[in-house]
Design a protein around this motif. Sequence first.
Motif, PDB file in Angstrom:
ATOM      1  N   ASP A  26       0.835  -1.201   0.000  1.00 40.73           N
ATOM      2  CA  ASP A  26       0.000   0.000   0.000  1.00 40.73           C
ATOM      3  C   ASP A  26       0.873   1.254   0.000  1.00 40.73           C
ATOM      4  O   ASP A  26       0.413   2.348   0.312  1.00 40.73           O
ATOM      5  N   GLY A  27       2.157   1.085  -0.316  1.00 39.41           N
ATOM      6  CA  GLY A  27       3.042   2.239  -0.399  1.00 39.41           C
ATOM      7  C   GLY A  27       3.714   2.603   0.916  1.00 39.41           C
ATOM      8  O   GLY A  27       4.661   3.374   0.931  1.00 39.41           O
ATOM      9  N   GLU A  28       3.216   2.048   2.038  1.00 35.95           N
ATOM     10  CA  GLU A  28       3.833   2.353   3.346  1.00 35.95           C
ATOM     11  C   GLU A  28       5.005   1.413   3.597  1.00 35.95           C
ATOM     12  O   GLU A  28       4.903   0.215   3.337  1.00 35.95           O
ATOM     13  N   GLN A  29       6.092   1.980   4.155  1.00 36.56           N
ATOM     14  CA  GLN A  29       7.238   1.131   4.490  1.00 36.56           C
ATOM     15  C   GLN A  29       6.880   0.243   5.687  1.00 36.56           C
ATOM     16  O   GLN A  29       6.286   0.721   6.655  1.00 36.56           O
ATOM     17  N   LYS A  30       7.239  -1.044   5.619  1.00 40.48           N
ATOM     18  CA  LYS A  30       6.877  -1.951   6.720  1.00 40.48           C
ATOM     19  C   LYS A  30       7.810  -3.160   6.783  1.00 40.48           C
ATOM     20  O   LYS A  30       8.487  -3.478   5.798  1.00 40.48           O
ATOM     21  N   ILE A  31       7.819  -3.795   7.951  1.00 40.42           N
ATOM     22  CA  ILE A  31       8.555  -5.062   8.084  1.00 40.42           C
ATOM     23  C   ILE A  31       7.518  -6.184   8.123  1.00 40.42           C
ATOM     24  O   ILE A  31       6.540  -6.111   8.868  1.00 40.42           O
ATOM     25  N   VAL A  32       7.724  -7.207   7.312  1.00 43.12           N
ATOM     26  CA  VAL A  32       6.770  -8.309   7.227  1.00 43.12           C
ATOM     27  C   VAL A  32       7.461  -9.604   7.663  1.00 43.12           C
ATOM     28  O   VAL A  32       8.456 -10.016   7.070  1.00 43.12           O
ATOM     29  N   VAL A  33       6.926 -10.206   8.714  1.00 37.49           N
ATOM     30  CA  VAL A  33       7.477 -11.458   9.252  1.00 37.49           C
ATOM     31  C   VAL A  33       6.624 -12.606   8.723  1.00 37.49           C
ATOM     32  O   VAL A  33       5.396 -12.566   8.827  1.00 37.49           O
ATOM     33  N   LEU A  34       7.271 -13.617   8.160  1.00 37.42           N
ATOM     34  CA  LEU A  34       6.502 -14.742   7.626  1.00 37.42           C
ATOM     35  C   LEU A  34       6.841 -16.043   8.350  1.00 37.42           C
ATOM     36  O   LEU A  34       7.991 -16.292   8.710  1.00 37.42           O
ATOM     37  N   SER A  35       5.804 -16.883   8.508  1.00 36.22           N
ATOM     38  CA  SER A  35       5.991 -18.257   8.980  1.00 36.22           C
ATOM     39  C   SER A  35       6.300 -19.137   7.771  1.00 36.22           C
ATOM     40  O   SER A  35       6.209 -18.692   6.626  1.00 36.22           O
ATOM     41  N   ALA A  36       6.580 -20.397   8.045  1.00 37.47           N
ATOM     42  CA  ALA A  36       6.660 -21.392   6.976  1.00 37.47           C
ATOM     43  C   ALA A  36       5.252 -21.644   6.447  1.00 37.47           C
ATOM     44  O   ALA A  36       4.269 -21.389   7.147  1.00 37.47           O
ATOM     45  N   MET A  37       5.133 -22.139   5.212  1.00 34.69           N
ATOM     46  CA  MET A  37       3.812 -22.510   4.690  1.00 34.69           C
ATOM     47  C   MET A  37       3.198 -23.552   5.626  1.00 34.69           C
ATOM     48  O   MET A  37       3.910 -24.394   6.171  1.00 34.69           O
ATOM     49  N   SER A  38       1.865 -23.497   5.799  1.00 35.63           N
ATOM     50  CA  SER A  38       1.241 -24.361   6.820  1.00 35.63           C
ATOM     51  C   SER A  38       1.576 -25.833   6.537  1.00 35.63           C
ATOM     52  O   SER A  38       1.562 -26.277   5.393  1.00 35.63           O
ATOM     53  N   GLY A  39       1.847 -26.561   7.577  1.00 32.24           N
ATOM     54  CA  GLY A  39       2.176 -27.989   7.462  1.00 32.24           C
ATOM     55  C   GLY A  39       3.665 -28.252   7.294  1.00 32.24           C
ATOM     56  O   GLY A  39       4.144 -29.345   7.621  1.00 32.24           O
ATOM     57  N   THR A  40       4.415 -27.258   6.811  1.00 27.40           N
ATOM     58  CA  THR A  40       5.832 -27.521   6.516  1.00 27.40           C
ATOM     59  C   THR A  40       6.640 -27.825   7.774  1.00 27.40           C
ATOM     60  O   THR A  40       7.390 -28.808   7.810  1.00 27.40           O
ATOM     61  N   THR A  41       6.485 -27.004   8.819  1.00 24.58           N
ATOM     62  CA  THR A  41       7.301 -27.260  10.022  1.00 24.58           C
ATOM     63  C   THR A  41       6.967 -28.635  10.607  1.00 24.58           C
ATOM     64  O   THR A  41       7.869 -29.357  11.031  1.00 24.58           O
ATOM     65  N   ASN A  42       5.681 -29.001  10.591  1.00 22.10           N
ATOM     66  CA  ASN A  42       5.317 -30.344  11.075  1.00 22.10           C
ATOM     67  C   ASN A  42       6.008 -31.420  10.242  1.00 22.10           C
ATOM     68  O   ASN A  42       6.488 -32.425  10.779  1.00 22.10           O
ATOM     69  N   THR A  43       6.055 -31.218   8.922  1.00 18.77           N
ATOM     70  CA  THR A  43       6.697 -32.209   8.056  1.00 18.77           C
ATOM     71  C   THR A  43       8.195 -32.267   8.333  1.00 18.77           C
ATOM     72  O   THR A  43       8.796 -33.350   8.338  1.00 18.77           O
ATOM     73  N   LEU A  44       8.798 -31.113   8.601  1.00 21.52           N
ATOM     74  CA  LEU A  44      10.237 -31.097   8.909  1.00 21.52           C
ATOM     75  C   LEU A  44      10.510 -31.814  10.239  1.00 21.52           C
ATOM     76  O   LEU A  44      11.537 -32.480  10.400  1.00 21.52           O
ATOM     77  N   VAL A  45       9.561 -31.704  11.176  1.00 18.73           N
ATOM     78  CA  VAL A  45       9.688 -32.445  12.442  1.00 18.73           C
ATOM     79  C   VAL A  45       9.617 -33.950  12.163  1.00 18.73           C
ATOM     80  O   VAL A  45      10.402 -34.743  12.700  1.00 18.73           O
ATOM     81  N   GLU A  46       8.695 -34.327  11.261  1.00 20.62           N
ATOM     82  CA  GLU A  46       8.531 -35.746  10.890  1.00 20.62           C
ATOM     83  C   GLU A  46       9.829 -36.286  10.266  1.00 20.62           C
ATOM     84  O   GLU A  46      10.295 -37.382  10.609  1.00 20.62           O
ATOM     85  N   ILE A  47      10.409 -35.479   9.369  1.00 30.06           N
ATOM     86  CA  ILE A  47      11.678 -35.879   8.726  1.00 30.06           C
ATOM     87  C   ILE A  47      12.746 -36.082   9.801  1.00 30.06           C
ATOM     88  O   ILE A  47      13.466 -37.087   9.805  1.00 30.06           O
ATOM     89  N   SER A  48      12.818 -35.150  10.731  1.00 30.20           N
ATOM     90  CA  SER A  48      13.814 -35.252  11.804  1.00 30.20           C
ATOM     91  C   SER A  48      13.579 -36.511  12.639  1.00 30.20           C
ATOM     92  O   SER A  48      14.538 -37.179  13.039  1.00 30.20           O
ATOM     93  N   ASP A  49      12.303 -36.829  12.899  1.00 30.77           N
ATOM     94  CA  ASP A  49      12.016 -38.035  13.692  1.00 30.77           C
ATOM     95  C   ASP A  49      12.564 -39.284  13.002  1.00 30.77           C
ATOM     96  O   ASP A  49      13.145 -40.158  13.653  1.00 30.77           O
TER      97      ASP A  49
END
Length: 439
Positions: A26-49
Motif C-alpha cells: 500500500d506504499g507504506e514502508q513496513k517489516i513483514v514477518v513470515l511463517s513457513a507454509m502451513s504444514g511444513t514445520t510439522n513435516t520437517l519435524v517428521e523428517i527429523s524423527d
Amino acid sequence: MKVLKFGGTSVGSAQRMKEVAKLITDGEQKIVVLSAMSGTTNTLVEISDYLYKKNPEGANEIINKLEAKYKQHVDELYSTDEYKQKTQEFIKAQFDYIRSYTKDIFTLFEEKVILAQGELISTNMVTNYLQEQGVNAVLLPALEYMRTDKNSEPDPVYIKEKLAAQLEMHPGAEIYITQGFICRNAYGEIDNLQRGGSDYTASLIGAAVNASEIQIWTDIDGMHDNDPRIVDKTTPVRQLHFEEAAELAYFGAKILHPTCVQPAKYANIPVRLLNTMEPTAPGTLISNDTEKGKIKAVAAKDNITAIKIKSGRMLLAYGFLRKVFEIFESYQTSIDMICTSEVGVSVSIDNTKHLNEILDDLKKYGTVTVDHDMCIICVVGDLEWENVGFEAKALDAMRDIPVRMISFGGSNYNISFLIRKEDKNKALQSLSDHLFNNK
Ligand code: ADP
Ligand code: ASP
Ligand code: MG
C-alpha cells in the motif's frame, strides 16, 4: 513503521501468498514477518524423527514429497520464467541441503537446521514474488540479527543493533521481508524461538524498531471469547489489555504465542490480531486500555498435573512454602496454579520431566498425592476484586463439573479452575453459555 506477521495458513498456498502481497503493498514502508507454509514445520519435524531413528529411506520419501509440493507452488506463483527458474533453483538447493543431513549422525543441532528451512523457503518465495511484481522488497535474514543468550532468552540489545544495521543497508525499500521463528543462539548455532514462535519474532522486532503497531495476521478475525475449535458460537473480542491477552495466550488461546505479549507490553506497542481471509474485519486490539468490568474470554491449557502436599502443621511451620518451592526450582519446573490451606498446599505443573524426583523430595514434608491428565480453565477479564459478581457467575457455570482447584486474586485479570481433562469441553461450553451472549 508497522510490523506485520503472517502465519502458516496465510502463506499456505501460491494463491494465499499473492493475497498477502496485495495486502502489504500500500506504499507504506513496513517489516513483514513470515511463517513457513502451513504444514511444513510439522513435516520437517517428521523428517527429523525418521533421522533420529536412523531411517534415511523414510526421511527421503517425505523430503521428496515435500519438494514436489514446493515445485508446484513455485509453478503457480510466478508468471515469468526468470522468477520460476530462480526460485526453483533456490528450493532445489535447500532440499539438497536437507538431504545432506540424512547421511550423518543426527542430533538436536541438526534438527534445528532442518526446522529452519520452512521459513527460509517461504520468505524467499514471497520476496521473489514481490520483486517480480516490481515492488521494492528486500529480504532481511533473521539469522543475522535474531539471537538468544545463554539462557535461551532473546537478546534485545543485540537484536536492536543488528536489525538496525540490516535496515540501514536498504534505506529506500518499501517492504522488508523476514523469517519468523528462526534465530541463532549464544553459540552462533541455528536455533528457534519454539513452535509457534513467529509471533514472538514479530513482537521482538516491533520492540527493536519501536514500531507504531504490531499486526498478527492469521486465519481468524481476532481473539474469540472461547476456543472456536471446541465451542460452537464464539465471538471476537474487540479490545484486550496486554495482561488479559498474556493470560489468554499462556492459558491456551492458540491464536497468540504466550511469549509474544511481553516485548510489546514493555515497549507499549499496540498489537492487532487480524484475519487474512477477511482483511477488513476489525479484529482485536491489544493495548494498555481495556473495557472495564467485563469478562472477556475463556481459554484452556491441557496436560496439567496437580500435586497436593499435606502437612498437619503447616501454619506453625513457617518456611514450609519456601521448602516446597525450592524443590520445584531445583528441577527447573515452573508452577502454574497454587492454592493453600492451613493443612496443605496444592500446585499445578505442566512440565513433568522431573516429576518422580520432585515427588520423592516433597514426601519429606508431608503426604503427597498426584492427579494426572488435568486441565486449567482460565476465565479472563477486568476482574479487580472490587468488581462484584464475576466469581459467582464463573462458579455458577462450573456447577456440574468436579473442580480440583480454584485460583483468584493472583492478578486482576483471571479466575482459574483446575478440572479433569475429560470435563474440559463441557466446561468451556458451559462457561460460554453462562458468560457470553452468543446466540
Ligand atoms: P498461525 O498459523 O497464523 O500462527 P495459529 O493456528 O497458530 O495461526 O492460530 C490461529 C488459530 O488459533 C485459529 O485458527 C483458532 O482455531 C485457534 N484459536 C484457539 N483459541 C482461539 C481463540 N480464543 N480465539 C481465536 N482463535 C483461537
Ligand atoms: N513455523 C513455525 C511453527 O510451525 C513457527 C510459526 O509458525 O510460528 O511452529
Ligand atoms: Mg501461531
